[in-house]
Design an enzyme around this catalytic site. Sequence first.
Site, short mmCIF file in Angstrom:
data_model
loop_
_atom_site.label_atom_id
_atom_site.label_comp_id
_atom_site.label_asym_id
_atom_site.label_seq_id
_atom_site.Cartn_x
_atom_site.Cartn_y
_atom_site.Cartn_z
N THR A 99 30.10 38.90 43.68
CA THR A 99 31.46 39.24 44.11
C THR A 99 32.09 40.30 43.25
OG1 THR A 99 32.28 37.43 42.77
CG2 THR A 99 31.91 36.95 45.09
N SER B 73 39.42 38.91 32.19
CA SER B 73 39.55 39.15 33.63
C SER B 73 39.16 40.59 33.94
CB SER B 73 40.98 38.86 34.07
OG SER B 73 41.63 40.07 34.40
N LYS B 74 38.54 40.77 35.10
CA LYS B 74 38.04 42.10 35.40
C LYS B 74 39.17 43.09 35.65
CE LYS B 74 36.83 40.80 40.11
NZ LYS B 74 35.74 40.28 40.90
N ARG B 75 40.36 42.58 35.95
CA ARG B 75 41.48 43.49 36.16
C ARG B 75 42.07 43.97 34.84
NH1 ARG B 75 42.84 39.59 38.78
NH2 ARG B 75 41.16 39.44 40.26
N ARG B 76 42.03 43.12 33.83
CA ARG B 76 42.70 43.42 32.57
C ARG B 76 41.74 43.91 31.49
NH1 ARG B 76 45.58 38.38 31.92
NH2 ARG B 76 43.50 37.63 31.45
#
Length: 461
Positions: A11, A233-236
């Site tokens: 994912t 987290s992949k966003r941060r």
Amino acid sequence: MMKVRFAPSPTGYFHVGGARTAFYNWMMARKAGGSFVLRIEDTDAERNREEWVGGILDALSWLGVSWDEGPYRQSERLGLYAGAASRLYEAGAAYYCTCTRDEIDARAKASGGKAGYDRYCRDRGLGPDSGGALRFKVPLPGATTFVDLVRGEVTVDHENIEDFVLVKGSGAPLFVLANVVDDIDMGITHVVRAEEHLPNTPKSILVFKALGAELPAFGHVPVLVNEKRQKLSKRRDRVAVEDYRNLGYLAPAMINYLALLGWSPKDGREFMTVEEMTEAFDIGAVGHSPSFFDEKKMAHFNGVYIRALGDDAFVEASLPFLARNSWWAGDEGQSAAYGRLAPLVKERVAVLSEVAELVRPVFEDQLSLTEADVEKEIVSNPTAAQTLSDVAKRLGEVPEFEPAALEAAVRGYAEERGLALRKIQAPLRVATTGSRVGLPLFETWAEIGRDRVLERLARFC
Ligand code: GLU
């Protein structure tokens, strides 16, 4: 025989936490002479992308986490899950439920009770033709206890486990079903996975039992957190193994650092080969608390590994990072010059992507200048122009344009002027290499060559 698996869902980019989990499994299998299975859990068609599968396989191969079986793909094994679902239904261990999310929420709200599913259809006797979802009938009353390899004994009262969905109304199997059916089918003996799956484990155990299978051992490894103790987290945060590879991390350094997140050998050693780690690894010695993924410390590890490379190995490892630059032609002349500088470069980088910046002044035709450095060391330094033109003159006369002679020339000049060599070097370095920091100056000049050094000095005289 021990059989472990790594079961990523494709994912997103392959995460450093996943790499650590995979490596722990791999070490367990290697140490026990067992087998490591790779299984791609790709039943969620909306969230999975084929390119992520390739990314996972590449990253694992790069890290040296090899698999003995697989990669299996859950999307190719749907019949197996459907068969298990029917068996569970036939045995009375699961039932059909036609409640919608809204109905479930409305009832929870009206009763003021717990949120979540209230086992409404448990005794309604709906069949497969109801078009509903298949839910697991959690045995009541009761409790499930297991001894986690990392966290010790865990007990959950069945009252607190929802009658969870095994198969959606659409026929798509959900995580717990597919995951357990595969673990049974593949003969997995040890399930070592991320802590976020700990709440799923009592459910998994109930499904194992309902299917009449023997239980594997379970172990849940702690989450990774950033410097603010937030879950990575992949966003941060930078979490993709691929990103680190592109930055010029060496696989052995990365795997060594990742292994130490949450685990350390009894004797506290830090720098270890894969063989040494495998020998020392013990899943029971993994800690419970979140581990700080410290990119700076990983860079330090990488620097140590880089410096331990032989010069030739370093050149080979760093060439792809030079090849990304328009000034790198990779011809014989450049390769020879880089070969001479490489031992100096090796001492000064933590990751291979830093190499280009260090050698750029040697290979770049149109030197890029760091404006702030020019301002500080040349424009606002009242003696700089004089220094540059005097030294240029002397460099024109040095018989051999090689490091020792160049150093002697500049040193001689500094002494005559009664100035520290360091002081003299700063404007010279900025004028000829574009910035205040870099490789030793005289070695760099020798590679740039007399004509180009003089040309660069002349721009400021
Ligand atoms: N597919 C799950 C994940 O990616 C794996 C869970 C497991 O290892 O059992 O998190």
